[in-house]
Design a protein around this motif. Structure first.
Motif, short mmCIF file in Angstrom:
data_model
loop_
_atom_site.label_atom_id
_atom_site.label_comp_id
_atom_site.label_asym_id
_atom_site.label_seq_id
_atom_site.Cartn_x
_atom_site.Cartn_y
_atom_site.Cartn_z
N GLU A 286 -2.36 14.90 5.65
CA GLU A 286 -3.45 13.96 5.93
C GLU A 286 -4.61 14.71 6.58
O GLU A 286 -4.42 15.76 7.18
N ARG A 287 -5.76 14.14 6.50
CA ARG A 287 -6.92 14.70 7.18
C ARG A 287 -6.77 14.44 8.68
O ARG A 287 -6.35 13.37 9.09
N ALA B 105 0.85 -1.20 0.00
CA ALA B 105 0.00 0.00 0.00
C ALA B 105 0.88 1.24 0.00
O ALA B 105 1.87 1.30 0.72
N VAL B 106 0.50 2.22 -0.82
CA VAL B 106 1.17 3.53 -0.82
C VAL B 106 0.12 4.55 -0.41
O VAL B 106 -0.83 4.82 -1.14
N ASP B 107 0.28 5.08 0.79
CA ASP B 107 -0.69 6.00 1.40
C ASP B 107 -0.06 7.38 1.51
O ASP B 107 1.16 7.51 1.45
N GLY B 108 -0.90 8.38 1.70
CA GLY B 108 -0.34 9.70 1.95
C GLY B 108 -1.13 10.82 1.31
O GLY B 108 -0.66 11.43 0.35
N GLY B 109 -2.33 11.07 1.79
CA GLY B 109 -3.12 12.16 1.23
C GLY B 109 -3.31 11.96 -0.26
O GLY B 109 -3.48 10.85 -0.73
N GLY B 110 -3.27 13.04 -1.01
CA GLY B 110 -3.37 12.93 -2.46
C GLY B 110 -1.99 12.76 -3.07
O GLY B 110 -0.97 12.89 -2.40
N PHE C 192 -6.11 6.86 3.11
CA PHE C 192 -6.69 6.11 4.22
C PHE C 192 -6.38 4.61 4.18
O PHE C 192 -7.10 3.82 4.79
N LEU C 193 -5.34 4.19 3.51
CA LEU C 193 -5.05 2.77 3.40
C LEU C 193 -4.51 2.16 4.70
O LEU C 193 -4.47 0.95 4.84
N LEU C 194 -4.10 3.01 5.63
CA LEU C 194 -3.59 2.50 6.90
C LEU C 194 -4.60 2.62 8.02
O LEU C 194 -4.25 2.53 9.20
#
Length: 196
Positions: free
Chosen positions: A161-162, A31-36, A140-142
């Motif tokens: 991030e939110r 998974a690669v997460d991090g806002g947009g 939101f992948l985490l």
């Protein structure tokens, strides 16, 4: 085909090496997460997996949105509503994660919904070899209900991030690898924050 040894490619090769140390064989989901703005990083990471000889597939959680009418059933979208109601994690698991993990000839879908047109996409089933890699990106992948789905996760710490996600999921604390990609030419690994 060998990619040119740019600082970005070298950093991505190190990440691929770390993922392979965690999961040397079998189907692997990263998974690669991090806002947009995670898609470009995930695309490049997938290319480096391919360079290493892995049968690599790409997906984005953005292709698993819920219909607009469902997301706004209780009124206009809010930051909390966006976090809680934007994505269809049931479909993500049913058509992508679970069948990908099953290996064999089981087909999986890398997209289920076109957010721009607000319609489901026509199923395009894929298959993969026993040691295939899936790189999925998005917001939101985490979150707690998803984080165990990934063999490894990369959090792009430069993307804002939110607040609700930061508070509930604490992605910096649970990500496998932290990366500052604010200079896409030369991403930098970031040390894990000290626990309080």
């Amino acid at each position: 085909m060998m990619l040119p040894p740019t600082p970005r490619v070298l950093a991505l090769r190190e990440i691929v090496g770390d993922v392979r140390a965690l999961a040397p064989r079998g189907r692997v989901i990263v998974a690669v997460d991090g806002g947009g703005g995670t898609a470009a990083f995930a695309d490049d990471l997938a290319e480096v997996f391919r360079e290493a000889g892995s049968d690599t597939h790409r997906a984005s959680v953005g292709d698993f949105h819920r219909p607009r009418a469902d997301r706004t059933l209780l009124g206009p979208e809010t930051p909390t509503g966006f976090y809680r109601d934007s994505f269809d994690y049931g479909t993500l698991r049913r058509v992508l994660i679970d069948p990908f993990r099953m290996a064999g000839s089981t087909g999986f879908q890398t997209a289920a919904f076109d957010e721009a047109r607000d319609v489901p996409v026509e199923s395009r089933w894929e298959t993969a070899g026993p040691d295939a890699v899936l790189v999925i990106d998005g917001e939101f992948l985490l979150r707690p209900e998803l984080r165990r789905e990934w063999n490894a996760s990369v959090l792009l710490v430069n993307a804002p991030e939110r607040a609700i996600y930061e508070e509930e999921a604490r992605p910096r604390e649970v990500a496998t690898i932290l990366v500052d990609d604010s200079d896409p030419v030369a991403p930098v690994r970031v040390a894990r924050p000290e626990s309080a």
